[in-house]
Design a protein around this motif. Sequence first.
Motif, mmCIF file in Angstrom:
data_model
loop_
_atom_site.group_PDB
_atom_site.id
_atom_site.type_symbol
_atom_site.label_atom_id
_atom_site.label_comp_id
_atom_site.label_asym_id
_atom_site.label_seq_id
_atom_site.Cartn_x
_atom_site.Cartn_y
_atom_site.Cartn_z
ATOM 1 N N LEU A 79 0.826 -1.212 0.000
ATOM 2 C CA LEU A 79 0.000 0.000 0.000
ATOM 3 C C LEU A 79 0.856 1.257 0.000
ATOM 4 O O LEU A 79 0.454 2.300 -0.549
ATOM 5 N N THR A 80 2.046 1.188 0.627
ATOM 6 C CA THR A 80 2.942 2.351 0.582
ATOM 7 C C THR A 80 3.323 2.693 -0.856
ATOM 8 O O THR A 80 3.318 3.871 -1.258
ATOM 9 N N ALA A 81 3.636 1.658 -1.642
ATOM 10 C CA ALA A 81 3.993 1.906 -3.049
ATOM 11 C C ALA A 81 2.801 2.424 -3.837
ATOM 12 O O ALA A 81 2.935 3.363 -4.655
ATOM 13 N N ILE A 82 1.613 1.858 -3.625
ATOM 14 C CA ILE A 82 0.428 2.295 -4.363
ATOM 15 C C ILE A 82 0.088 3.749 -4.039
ATOM 16 O O ILE A 82 -0.130 4.587 -4.939
ATOM 17 N N ILE A 83 0.040 4.078 -2.749
ATOM 18 C CA ILE A 83 -0.307 5.448 -2.347
ATOM 19 C C ILE A 83 0.758 6.425 -2.829
ATOM 20 O O ILE A 83 0.460 7.537 -3.287
ATOM 21 N N GLY A 84 2.036 6.012 -2.761
ATOM 22 C CA GLY A 84 3.109 6.902 -3.208
ATOM 23 C C GLY A 84 3.026 7.209 -4.692
ATOM 24 O O GLY A 84 3.188 8.370 -5.119
ATOM 25 N N LEU A 87 8.193 6.289 11.448
ATOM 26 C CA LEU A 87 7.184 6.628 10.445
ATOM 27 C C LEU A 87 6.453 5.341 10.087
ATOM 28 O O LEU A 87 7.080 4.378 9.629
ATOM 29 N N ALA A 88 5.136 5.320 10.333
ATOM 30 C CA ALA A 88 4.355 4.106 10.114
ATOM 31 C C ALA A 88 3.988 3.953 8.647
ATOM 32 O O ALA A 88 3.650 4.929 7.971
ATOM 33 N N LYS A 89 4.091 2.731 8.150
ATOM 34 C CA LYS A 89 3.603 2.402 6.811
ATOM 35 C C LYS A 89 2.134 2.010 6.908
ATOM 36 O O LYS A 89 1.726 1.438 7.922
ATOM 37 N N PRO A 90 1.339 2.278 5.866
ATOM 38 C CA PRO A 90 1.706 2.992 4.635
ATOM 39 C C PRO A 90 1.727 4.499 4.860
ATOM 40 O O PRO A 90 0.956 5.025 5.665
ATOM 41 N N PHE A 91 2.602 5.188 4.133
ATOM 42 C CA PHE A 91 2.680 6.649 4.245
ATOM 43 C C PHE A 91 2.592 7.255 2.850
ATOM 44 O O PHE A 91 2.874 6.594 1.831
ATOM 45 N N SER A 92 2.216 8.508 2.806
ATOM 46 C CA SER A 92 2.127 9.228 1.539
ATOM 47 C C SER A 92 3.453 9.937 1.275
ATOM 48 O O SER A 92 4.340 10.006 2.144
ATOM 49 N N VAL A 93 3.573 10.481 0.066
ATOM 50 C CA VAL A 93 4.780 11.233 -0.288
ATOM 51 C C VAL A 93 4.948 12.441 0.627
ATOM 52 O O VAL A 93 6.052 12.735 1.110
#
Length: 805
Positions: free
Chosen positions: A437-442, A784-790
């Motif tokens: 989800l981190t990659a998708i949101i980023g 910093l918790a995953k998922p995170f945005s840019v």
Amino acid sequence: MASLPRLPTKPDDTRGAALFAIGGGIAAAGVILWLIGDLTVAAAFFATALVIAGGLVAARRLFPRAKAGEIEPDWSVARMLAASSADAVAITDRAGRLICANDQYEQLFEGFPTPPGLPVDPAGIEQLSNAGRAAWRDGSASVARMLARGRPLGAIVERAGELDDLLVWRFRGAEGLDMAASVEAMIAGPTGDRLASAGIMTALIGPDGRIRQANRVLRARAMGHEEGAISGRDFARFLITDTHGQVRFEREGLTGVPLRVLQIPFLDGDDAPMLVALLDEEGAGAPPAIGASASAHVRSLVSLMPFGIALVDRDGRFIQMNDAFARAAQVDAAAPPLYPGDLLVREDKGVVADAIRRFANGATHSTDLAVRLKDHPDEPVALTIAGARGLGEASVLLSLKDNGEETRLKREVAQATKMQAVGQLAGGVAHDFNNILTAIIGHCDLMLMRHTPGDGDYDDIQQIRANSNRAASLTRQLLAFSRQQTLRPQVLQLPDVISEVSNLLKRLLGETVTLTVKHGRNLGPVRADPGQLEQVVVNLAVNARDAMLSQNARGGGTLSIQTRAVSAAQVRHMGSDILPIADYIALDVADTGTGIPADVLPKIFEPFFTTKEVGKGTGLGLSTVYGIVKQSGGYIFAENNRGGPGATFTMYLPVHTAPIYKEGTTPEPVRTPVAKAKPVDLWGTGTILLVEDEDMVRAIAERALSRQGYTVLTAEHGEAALDVLANNDKPDLLISDVMMPVMDGPTMVRAVRARYPDLPILFMSGYAEETLRKSIDLDNVHFLAKPFSVQQLAEAARTVLTTKP
């Protein structure tokens, strides 16, 4: 748990080194002698070589090296399994050393002695030694009975380990001796007095024929007064037999009242004690027979027995059963069934009927059968069948053990073990999903930077991002179930939490559901996250509302919420293997719905399990409740209401005890953390070392930081990061994942801090910060918790760089 890990050893390999040292000394002595011709100096060189060789041998014998490639055994699993066992468990190795032992072992033996040298009777030590040798030879052995400070124990010894190089010692109470001690106490107490009032003389006779205990009427008849010291005396010495075979007390002589002697073998084994009852015969000189009065005595004796007993005649029909037998069989003792087979499932009726017929025709000893009651076919019970002599029309004696409570405890332990395993799986799944989800949101954030709200793709990208955030909320629920979410506990009163959420509950339940709230007295404080506790109450209330809605189309019913104090004494009386003995505050949430089906109850807290229709629930509501309660140090149980409709969820939270301060000092005031303001300008300069094993997460984080003006160096794991640092100047910030192959984040950071002690660190992980901080002993680190945005990554980097250590 106490543990002592074994040290791996390696065969001595110093012979070559010693010979090399001696040879080198001889060569050196020869060269010196040839060059300068001084025999004293050459001898000194040779003596030095001998000292070096001897030192090598001594060092190798004192400090043996481990085998190449041998890995130190991981005892964490063994210690976890031993800690979860209700038995006292210890593990020893081939050398007889104690590897680990659980808390029950320490309490039982007041420390950690090494088997078989335990504080038990001398015969027990010898039996344990023999059992240990037999276990090494045969794989397993047992000790039926021994005494530890007067407490009867049994032991099971099993060979274990991948190389069969360990012994597992399990100690538990010897049931037979415990029952014998209970019967002995009952004979000496009020139960023995009630038997005496009914004219029944009882005694417990040891395997050596000596009296262990007798009630007062037997002491009075055998010795002439009730206070006679009869324990330890030979029972046969008090009786005589006349020419007709009738038994009398020796003290009363041949003119005394004849006696009927009943032997009740309530335990198996040649060394088991025997319960003996003596009844007065009706009419002196008559052949031994049980008359109406004697038969009444037998019935009184059976009814007073603490274990389940029933009498069956020669035709296999019930004559009598006591209350304990009726409870175990779950029938009415006043109106019992006609035959024992009427209690059983069809498959077990024939086996029991054949056994009763065999014992009615004169078979000796006894037999144990595992049978299933027709009302509860899924839970086998133990049925003991023995022949009866001297009991009039009764020819077979049945004994049924009520193991309902034992079965319930086993089910609770199995459920807790399964939930722990499922929780570990759920936490791992949530961690992997957070990376995805981190990659998708980023990538969504990066695409949104190139599109404006008027573009055709803007809405689609926003929809993808919204669905990703929704998936992120599901992973947070999985982390809650696996007890890996971040909690912010406070010391609070449980009624205050209920009051805060009561108005919300009234709106959620609707007008047709009546909400009743009742608080107990003397409620102590608990330490938990108030927001998470509110979520627990709301989830339980919504679950109860849905249960009542399925029962009644109008959704009517009553939801009861009650808080109460539960003392340690009450917990001890409950006898739960799951709930430790302590003071708790209990929260009961009860409804008047349909209840929980028996096949659903064991799965009620499992993630993704739901009884709702497809698309009407994620199956994470109750699993989230379970995780929050367990992470808060509490326990939760679900059961159907007894004697009424509906179900009750009971949550136990331990009472919080404040620390004790010395006289004259004051406790440190509680400070409320103030949220730091987010930086407005996210642009930055400097070099950042980014360490992440997931390629997609590393790529999106590198692009996000580069767009903010940073120079980014990347590495796929800890060792690669150390190589990057060795070939480059000191970075301004280190951003690293926590869990990585080859070398994890904390290990890598410790190595970096040895070179750059003041380097700021930002950890990013799919696991909760609270869980990670317990295992990371590093100062001045941020999370910093995953998922995170840019933007969240940029804000975190800017905050860490501008924060003074």
